[in-house]
Design an enzyme around this catalytic site. Structure first.
Site, PDB file in Angstrom:
ATOM      1  N   LYS A 113       0.830  -1.212   0.000  1.00  0.00           N
ATOM      2  CA  LYS A 113       0.000   0.000   0.000  1.00  0.00           C
ATOM      3  C   LYS A 113       0.862   1.259   0.000  1.00  0.00           C
ATOM      4  O   LYS A 113       0.496   2.266  -0.591  1.00  0.00           O
ATOM      5  CB  LYS A 113      -0.931   0.014   1.215  1.00  0.00           C
ATOM      6  CG  LYS A 113      -2.047  -1.016   1.152  1.00  0.00           C
ATOM      7  CD  LYS A 113      -3.035  -0.797   2.278  1.00  0.00           C
ATOM      8  CE  LYS A 113      -4.112  -1.873   2.301  1.00  0.00           C
ATOM      9  NZ  LYS A 113      -5.001  -1.769   3.461  1.00  0.00           N
ATOM     10  N   LYS A 199      -4.674 -10.768  -6.171  1.00  0.00           N
ATOM     11  CA  LYS A 199      -5.818 -10.910  -5.265  1.00  0.00           C
ATOM     12  C   LYS A 199      -6.952  -9.971  -5.665  1.00  0.00           C
ATOM     13  O   LYS A 199      -6.691  -8.841  -6.088  1.00  0.00           O
ATOM     14  CB  LYS A 199      -5.301 -10.543  -3.866  1.00  0.00           C
ATOM     15  CG  LYS A 199      -6.183 -10.863  -2.724  1.00  0.00           C
ATOM     16  CD  LYS A 199      -5.604 -10.292  -1.434  1.00  0.00           C
ATOM     17  CE  LYS A 199      -5.676  -8.792  -1.401  1.00  0.00           C
ATOM     18  NZ  LYS A 199      -5.476  -8.131  -0.137  1.00  0.00           N
ATOM     19  N   LYS A 202     -10.462  -4.337  -3.122  1.00  0.00           N
ATOM     20  CA  LYS A 202     -11.317  -3.145  -3.192  1.00  0.00           C
ATOM     21  C   LYS A 202     -10.586  -1.993  -3.861  1.00  0.00           C
ATOM     22  O   LYS A 202     -11.206  -1.089  -4.410  1.00  0.00           O
ATOM     23  CB  LYS A 202     -11.666  -2.671  -1.776  1.00  0.00           C
ATOM     24  CG  LYS A 202     -12.580  -3.564  -0.989  1.00  0.00           C
ATOM     25  CD  LYS A 202     -12.754  -2.941   0.416  1.00  0.00           C
ATOM     26  CE  LYS A 202     -13.199  -3.962   1.431  1.00  0.00           C
ATOM     27  NZ  LYS A 202     -12.995  -3.528   2.811  1.00  0.00           N
TER      28      LYS A 202
HETATM   29  P1  TYM Z   1     -10.429  -5.764   4.828  1.00  0.00           P
HETATM   30  O1  TYM Z   1     -11.641  -4.938   4.917  1.00  0.00           O
HETATM   31  O2  TYM Z   1      -9.342  -5.358   3.899  1.00  0.00           O
HETATM   32  O3  TYM Z   1     -10.808  -7.273   4.493  1.00  0.00           O
HETATM   33  C1  TYM Z   1     -11.840  -7.923   5.189  1.00  0.00           C
HETATM   34  C2  TYM Z   1     -11.670  -9.436   5.132  1.00  0.00           C
HETATM   35  O4  TYM Z   1     -11.721  -9.894   3.777  1.00  0.00           O
HETATM   36  C3  TYM Z   1     -10.615 -10.755   3.527  1.00  0.00           C
HETATM   37  N1  TYM Z   1     -10.250 -10.624   2.102  1.00  0.00           N
HETATM   38  C4  TYM Z   1     -10.194 -11.650   1.243  1.00  0.00           C
HETATM   39  N2  TYM Z   1     -10.430 -12.961   1.399  1.00  0.00           N
HETATM   40  C5  TYM Z   1     -10.306 -13.753   0.298  1.00  0.00           C
HETATM   41  N3  TYM Z   1      -9.971 -13.275  -0.928  1.00  0.00           N
HETATM   42  C6  TYM Z   1      -9.726 -11.967  -1.130  1.00  0.00           C
HETATM   43  N4  TYM Z   1      -9.402 -11.508  -2.346  1.00  0.00           N
HETATM   44  C7  TYM Z   1      -9.833 -11.080  -0.008  1.00  0.00           C
HETATM   45  N5  TYM Z   1      -9.670  -9.737   0.146  1.00  0.00           N
HETATM   46  C8  TYM Z   1      -9.936  -9.483   1.449  1.00  0.00           C
HETATM   47  C9  TYM Z   1      -9.525 -10.256   4.466  1.00  0.00           C
HETATM   48  O5  TYM Z   1      -8.561 -11.254   4.694  1.00  0.00           O
HETATM   49  C10 TYM Z   1     -10.330  -9.913   5.703  1.00  0.00           C
HETATM   50  O6  TYM Z   1     -10.548 -11.069   6.492  1.00  0.00           O
HETATM   51  N6  TYM Z   1      -7.116  -5.932   8.420  1.00  0.00           N
HETATM   52  C11 TYM Z   1      -8.470  -6.435   8.202  1.00  0.00           C
HETATM   53  C12 TYM Z   1      -9.490  -5.720   9.027  1.00  0.00           C
HETATM   54  C13 TYM Z   1      -9.318  -5.864  10.511  1.00  0.00           C
HETATM   55  C14 TYM Z   1      -9.418  -7.060  11.264  1.00  0.00           C
HETATM   56  C15 TYM Z   1      -9.215  -6.679  12.618  1.00  0.00           C
HETATM   57  C16 TYM Z   1      -9.669  -8.372  10.907  1.00  0.00           C
HETATM   58  C17 TYM Z   1      -9.044  -4.867  11.386  1.00  0.00           C
HETATM   59  N7  TYM Z   1      -8.998  -5.347  12.680  1.00  0.00           N
HETATM   60  C18 TYM Z   1      -9.263  -7.636  13.638  1.00  0.00           C
HETATM   61  C19 TYM Z   1      -9.695  -9.328  11.945  1.00  0.00           C
HETATM   62  C20 TYM Z   1      -9.488  -8.944  13.287  1.00  0.00           C
HETATM   63  C21 TYM Z   1      -8.775  -6.386   6.718  1.00  0.00           C
HETATM   64  O7  TYM Z   1      -8.060  -6.901   5.934  1.00  0.00           O
HETATM   65  O8  TYM Z   1      -9.906  -5.798   6.317  1.00  0.00           O
END
Ligand code: TYM
Length: 336
Positions: A113, A199, A202
């Site tokens: 990022k 991957k 968003k």
């Molecule tokens: P975020 O919003 O980027 O992603 C949310 C969840 O979606 C999963 N994910 C995917 N899984 C499979 N294939 C993909 N292409 C893909 N893209 C995203 C991510 O692994 C995630 O589970 N850092 C976290 C948010 C967070 C969090 C936490 C998670 C903040 N605090 C505490 C667990 C516990 C995140 O990636 O959000």
């Protein structure tokens, strides 16, 4: 026996895509009956990259409504907004002061990022995993269901917890519980529709690279029609066919068919026959979620009450952990 605890979250940035659903939320829904669950909308994480203040609140509602629409059941789970529980920010600060800088500089997501942001990269982006550690450790979570891209952040969380326990706790009374990542094989890494080696994300500038949970059937048809494929005859799961792997995998998840069943069904097909099948399976899976979402979004007062109750429940757990950490670090408390 008390149930084990699950915590996870999604950022309110842009539209949720099927990667977020299949890698994370779908698993929360399936797990929830056997655990004590906390699911947060991680709005503090959402400002680690440039964000739009005019849409943040609405995006937060959208994610909370999608949690419910995907099947999160309030009889088993608590839904809340991260910024509503100030213990998250406070614990993140305390953890900052025990986390070596080089642990954060190593994080793959930060590096990826940060490249995109150039000179404008914020301290918050570097600190993102420490706030995530605070989210998890505050709730003494046993399991953290996430997609594969979060594995490194979970390892960091565990290392921070171990470091704090070692420095300020003792073996009999550890300060933090050490959480485990829960990464299910199917759906843990959904790939971009435009490039099977990347991957689904968003932040990809191309809308055609992802299917959003709220895409219309027409959008879904168009995106699958235009998605990248390969020129090989017959469809099968093979390491050197990333697009084919991804699309067959999606078909399997959305129809509930195993890899063997998908292979048997599709091995003689060409893309022209397969794409309409995948399209219909995707639309069938997403339509009920979308209908429920529309229903929930017409009742903002209901959503407010869910989030208010969630905040109270989350606060009651988080405040106990925060007090435990502050006591261990030696902070002064004044008796009432
Ligand atoms: P975020 O919003 O980027 O992603 C949310 C969840 O979606 C999963 N994910 C995917 N899984 C499979 N294939 C993909 N292409 C893909 N893209 C995203 C991510 O692994 C995630 O589970 N850092 C976290 C948010 C967070 C969090 C936490 C998670 C903040 N605090 C505490 C667990 C516990 C995140 O990636 O959000």
């Amino acid at each position: 026996m008390t149930k084990k605890r699950v915590l996870s979250g999604v950022q309110p940035t842009g539209n949720l895509h099927i990667g977020n659903y299949l890698g994370a939320i779908r698993n929360w829904v399936e797990l929830q009956y056997n655990y004590d669950n906390f699911f947060c909308v991680v709005d503090l994480h959402a400002i680690t990259v440039p964000h739009n203040p005019a849409t943040l609140a609405q995006d937060t509602y959208t994610i909370a409504a999608l949690y419910l629409a995907c099947g999160i059941d309030l009889n088993y789970s608590t839904i809340f907004v991260q910024s509503h529980v100030s213990a998250h920010s406070e614990l993140a600060w305390l953890l900052n002061c025990v986390t070596p800088l080089n642990w954060l500089e190593r994080m793959i997501q930060f590096k990826e990022k940060a490249i995109k942001q150039g000179d404008n990269v914020s301290v918050g982006l570097l600190d993102y995993p420490v706030l995530m550690a605070a989210d998890i450790l505050l709730y003494d979570a046993d399991q953290v269901p996430v997609g594969e891209d979060q594995k490194q952040h979970l390892e960091l969380t565990r290392n921070i917890a171990i470091a704090v326990n070692h420095k300020y706790g003792n073996e009999k009374n550890p300060i933090f519980k050490i959480p485990e990542p829960l990464i299910r094989k199917e759906g843990a890494r959904i790939m971009s529709l435009s490039d099977g080696s990347k991957k689904m994300s968003k932040s990809d500038p191309s809308e055609l690279s992802r299917i959003n949970l709220l895409d219309t059937p027409d959008d879904i048809r168009k995106k699958i029609k235009k998605c990248k494929t390969d020129p090989i005859m017959g469809l099968n799961f093979a390491d050197d066919r990333p697009e084919c792997n991804n699309l067959l995998g999606l078909y399997g998840i959305f129809t509930g068919k195993s890899q063997e069943e998908v292979t048997t069904e599709c091995s003689d097909m060409g893309w022209g026959k397969f794409k309409p099948l995948l399209t219909e399976a995707t639309i069938t899976a997403l339509t009920p979620i979308q209908a429920k979402y529309q229903e929930i979004m017409t009742e903002k007062s209901y959503l407010d009450s869910v989030l208010k109750e969630g905040k109270e429940k989350a606060e009651s757990v988080a405040s106990i952990t925060l007090k435990r950490v502050k006591d261990a670090l030696g902070y002064l408390t004044i008796k009432n």
